[in-house]
Design a protein around this motif. Structure first.
Motif, short mmCIF file in Angstrom:
data_model
loop_
_atom_site.label_atom_id
_atom_site.label_comp_id
_atom_site.label_asym_id
_atom_site.label_seq_id
_atom_site.Cartn_x
_atom_site.Cartn_y
_atom_site.Cartn_z
N CYS A 7 0.80 -1.23 0.00
CA CYS A 7 0.00 0.00 0.00
C CYS A 7 0.83 1.28 0.00
O CYS A 7 0.31 2.36 -0.22
N GLY A 8 2.14 1.15 0.27
CA GLY A 8 3.01 2.32 0.26
C GLY A 8 3.02 3.13 1.54
O GLY A 8 3.70 4.15 1.61
N SER A 9 2.29 2.67 2.55
CA SER A 9 2.26 3.40 3.82
C SER A 9 3.61 3.32 4.53
O SER A 9 4.33 2.34 4.38
N ARG A 10 3.93 4.35 5.28
CA ARG A 10 5.17 4.39 6.06
C ARG A 10 4.86 4.27 7.54
O ARG A 10 3.83 4.74 8.00
N PHE A 11 5.80 3.63 8.25
CA PHE A 11 5.59 3.35 9.66
C PHE A 11 6.87 3.58 10.45
O PHE A 11 7.96 3.57 9.89
N PRO A 12 6.74 3.72 11.78
CA PRO A 12 7.93 3.78 12.63
C PRO A 12 8.69 2.46 12.54
O PRO A 12 8.15 1.43 12.12
N SER A 26 6.16 7.59 -6.05
CA SER A 26 6.14 6.90 -7.34
C SER A 26 7.38 6.04 -7.52
O SER A 26 7.30 4.88 -7.96
N ALA A 27 8.53 6.57 -7.18
CA ALA A 27 9.79 5.82 -7.30
C ALA A 27 9.79 4.63 -6.34
O ALA A 27 10.24 3.54 -6.70
N PHE A 52 9.47 -1.31 -5.40
CA PHE A 52 8.88 -2.52 -4.84
C PHE A 52 8.25 -3.40 -5.92
O PHE A 52 8.30 -4.63 -5.83
N ARG A 53 7.68 -2.81 -6.96
CA ARG A 53 7.14 -3.58 -8.08
C ARG A 53 8.26 -4.38 -8.77
O ARG A 53 8.13 -5.55 -9.06
N GLU A 54 9.39 -3.70 -8.98
CA GLU A 54 10.56 -4.36 -9.57
C GLU A 54 11.07 -5.47 -8.67
O GLU A 54 11.41 -6.56 -9.13
N ALA A 55 11.13 -5.21 -7.38
CA ALA A 55 11.61 -6.22 -6.43
C ALA A 55 10.72 -7.46 -6.44
O ALA A 55 11.21 -8.59 -6.41
#
Length: 101
Positions: free
Chosen positions: A8-13, A84-85, A90-93
């Motif tokens: 989902c692209g969310s960031r977390f601690p 976007s990057a 992650f899509r590439e990974a």
């Protein structure tokens, strides 16, 4: 070092290891500094730099838990805030992880 959900692209601690929204494992977001001799996320021992390009640096590393050789790609610092990057990364990974030798 912040963590990010590859789905989902969310960031977390740093202490959030699983995304509460979708259950995906979160990953630390590292800048492509010289990581030779260091461990990444406690799981990969970086052995040498293989090469670098427009978006980051690729290292040869040893996955500690399985003692197998892997390639680890690390983003350049200017892309760490570019959603976007990060999604492309992650899509590439995910695509590369499906390849076998």
């Amino acid at each position: 070092m912040p963590r990010m959900c590859p789905v989902c692209g969310s960031r977390f601690p740093d202490d959030v290891r699983e995304c509460p929204s979708d259950g995906a494992v979160t990953y630390r977001v590292h800048a492509a500094d010289d990581l030779v001799g260091r461990r990444i996320d406690g799981r990969f021992e970086v052995l040498e730099r293989i090469g670098s390009g427009g978006m980051g640096t690729v290292y040869r590393a040893r996955q500690v838990s399985t003692d197998r050789m892997v390639a680890v790609k690390v983003l350049r610092s200017e892309f760490l805030d570019d959603e976007s990057a990060l999604r492309r990364f992650f899509r590439e990974a995910r695509a590369l992880s499906r390849l076998t030798s």
